[in-house]
Design a protein around this motif. Structure first.
Motif, PDB file in Angstrom:
ATOM      1  N   THR A  94       0.938  -1.181   0.046  1.00 39.91           N
ATOM      2  CA  THR A  94       0.051   0.250   0.013  1.00 39.91           C
ATOM      3  C   THR A  94       0.911   1.277  -0.143  1.00 39.91           C
ATOM      4  O   THR A  94       1.924   1.289   0.519  1.00 39.91           O
ATOM      5  N   TYR A 127      -7.028   6.071   6.751  1.00 40.42           N
ATOM      6  CA  TYR A 127      -8.041   5.069   6.601  1.00 40.42           C
ATOM      7  C   TYR A 127      -8.825   5.037   7.782  1.00 40.42           C
ATOM      8  O   TYR A 127      -7.996   4.720   8.837  1.00 40.42           O
ATOM      9  N   HIS A 130     -11.410   0.531  11.626  1.00 37.45           N
ATOM     10  CA  HIS A 130     -11.999  -0.396  10.976  1.00 37.45           C
ATOM     11  C   HIS A 130     -11.256  -1.818  11.689  1.00 37.45           C
ATOM     12  O   HIS A 130     -10.456  -1.828  12.410  1.00 37.45           O
ATOM     13  N   TYR A 149       6.591  -2.264   7.636  1.00 32.72           N
ATOM     14  CA  TYR A 149       6.721  -1.067   7.183  1.00 32.72           C
ATOM     15  C   TYR A 149       7.674  -0.719   6.557  1.00 32.72           C
ATOM     16  O   TYR A 149       8.927  -1.073   6.827  1.00 32.72           O
ATOM     17  N   ILE A 162      -0.233   4.205  12.709  1.00 36.49           N
ATOM     18  CA  ILE A 162      -1.219   3.392  12.850  1.00 36.49           C
ATOM     19  C   ILE A 162      -1.923   3.432  14.408  1.00 36.49           C
ATOM     20  O   ILE A 162      -0.923   3.481  15.321  1.00 36.49           O
ATOM     21  N   HIS A 194      -8.333  -0.350  14.423  1.00 31.45           N
ATOM     22  CA  HIS A 194      -7.500   0.469  14.070  1.00 31.45           C
ATOM     23  C   HIS A 194      -7.608   1.468  13.005  1.00 31.45           C
ATOM     24  O   HIS A 194      -8.768   1.283  11.979  1.00 31.45           O
ATOM     25  N   ARG A 203       3.646   7.023   2.073  1.00 32.09           N
ATOM     26  CA  ARG A 203       3.735   6.219   3.246  1.00 32.09           C
ATOM     27  C   ARG A 203       3.696   4.667   2.717  1.00 32.09           C
ATOM     28  O   ARG A 203       2.564   4.424   2.172  1.00 32.09           O
ATOM     29  N   ALA A 205       3.832   0.452   2.926  1.00 33.49           N
ATOM     30  CA  ALA A 205       3.751  -0.551   3.698  1.00 33.49           C
ATOM     31  C   ALA A 205       3.422  -1.960   3.025  1.00 33.49           C
ATOM     32  O   ALA A 205       3.063  -1.980   1.902  1.00 33.49           O
TER      33      ALA A 205
HETATM   34  O1  LIG Z   1      -0.987   0.040   6.690  1.00 31.55           O
HETATM   35  C1  LIG Z   1      -1.173   0.119   8.002  1.00 31.55           C
HETATM   36  O2  LIG Z   1      -0.756   0.479   8.922  1.00 31.55           O
HETATM   37  C2  LIG Z   1      -2.618  -0.548   8.052  1.00 31.55           C
HETATM   38  C3  LIG Z   1      -3.365  -0.580   6.951  1.00 31.55           C
HETATM   39  C4  LIG Z   1      -4.655  -1.279   7.143  1.00 31.55           C
HETATM   40  O3  LIG Z   1      -5.467  -1.016   8.194  1.00 31.55           O
HETATM   41  C5  LIG Z   1      -5.293  -2.315   6.188  1.00 31.55           C
HETATM   42  O4  LIG Z   1      -4.852  -2.317   5.109  1.00 31.55           O
HETATM   43  O5  LIG Z   1      -6.230  -2.731   6.619  1.00 31.55           O
END
Ligand SMILES: O=C(O)CCC(=O)C(=O)O
Ligand SMILES: [Fe+2]
Length: 240
Positions: A94, A127, A130, A149, A162, A194, A203, A205
């Protein structure tokens, strides 16, 4: 639980591999803000679970290290919950693009709350809170969320943490974890609410999930699963 991962083991592979990703893929990944509500329901932009790591074999050794961590260290500590693990999703990359400066407050500080006004602006607004597996809406197989990360030189001024909440209402904040390079974060997918706070810099990850469902195109067998180990050591799989 936040599990610090030795920089010595992970620094080199991650730094070396990032530039070797095919250019088209990198552009696509940069645009993929997989679950950003600001994307206006463009869920079609999200890679399907596992779509990406299947194309990046160089990730293999990193995932093996993490399998070892989960299988050999976490599973004995949480045997009941981990007993059901069968597979691991491929990794999902992501990128939350840097937040537009419009989201800074009058003092120039980054505005770090959830976006409520739907205002336009480039970049990611994070985000919102959820669960990765809402069992009441149908169990999706995710048991353990694991996020690696990838952001060198990331400090608190860059936002993008997060934020993890308590399990029970009123869902107090339990922790905020910065997305620093080589930091590995694991939590129960169906238990820990979270959210991702808006980042000031792009950012990155790499997220994957340990699952209780059988192997399919979006996942691979988890050889270190406690159940798999028990079977192998009993030898019963070889006897007909
Ligand atoms: O990248 C993150 O720290 C969490 C992303 C997330 O919550 C997700 O993709 O469900
Ligand atoms: Fe999530």
């Amino acid at each position: 639980m936040a599990v610090p991962v030795s920089r010595r083991r992970f620094n080199q592979p991650v730094q070396k591999r990032q530039p070797t990703l095919p250019a088209t893929r990198r552009v696509a990944i940069k645009k993929v803000n997989t679950h950003d509500p600001a994307a206006g329901g463009r869920d079609d932009l999200a890679p399907k679970e596992g779509q990406v790591s299947a194309a990046i074999p160089a990730l293999g050794p990193v995932l093996e290290h993490i399998d070892t961590l989960v299988g050999d260290i976490l599973s004995p500590q949480f045997p009941e919950r981990m007993q059901c693990l069968r597979t691991r999703s491929h990794a999902m990359f992501t990128c939350y693009p840097a937040t537009d400066a419009k989201l800074a407050d009058a003092d120039g500080k980054l505005w770090l709350g959830p976006v409520a006004d739907g205002s336009s602006g480039k970049g990611s607004r994070g985000y919102l809170r959820h669960l990765d597996n809402v069992r009441a809406q149908g169990h999706c197989g995710r048991i353990l969320t694991t996020i690696l990360y990838l952001n060198e030189d990331w400090g608190s001024a860059l936002g993008g943490s997060i934020r993890l909440f308590e399990v029970q209402p009123p869902l107090d904040i339990r922790a905020e974890v910065l997305p620093k390079a080589n930091r590995l974060l694991c939590f129960w997918s169906d238990e820990i609410p979270h959210e991702v706070l808006p980042p000031r810099r792009d950012r990155f990850a790499c997220t994957f999930w340990y699952l209780d469902r059988e192997e399919d195109p979006s996942s691979v067998a988890f050889a270190k699963a406690p159940a798999a180990k028990a079977q192998a050591s009993s030898g019963s799989v070889f006897l007909d």
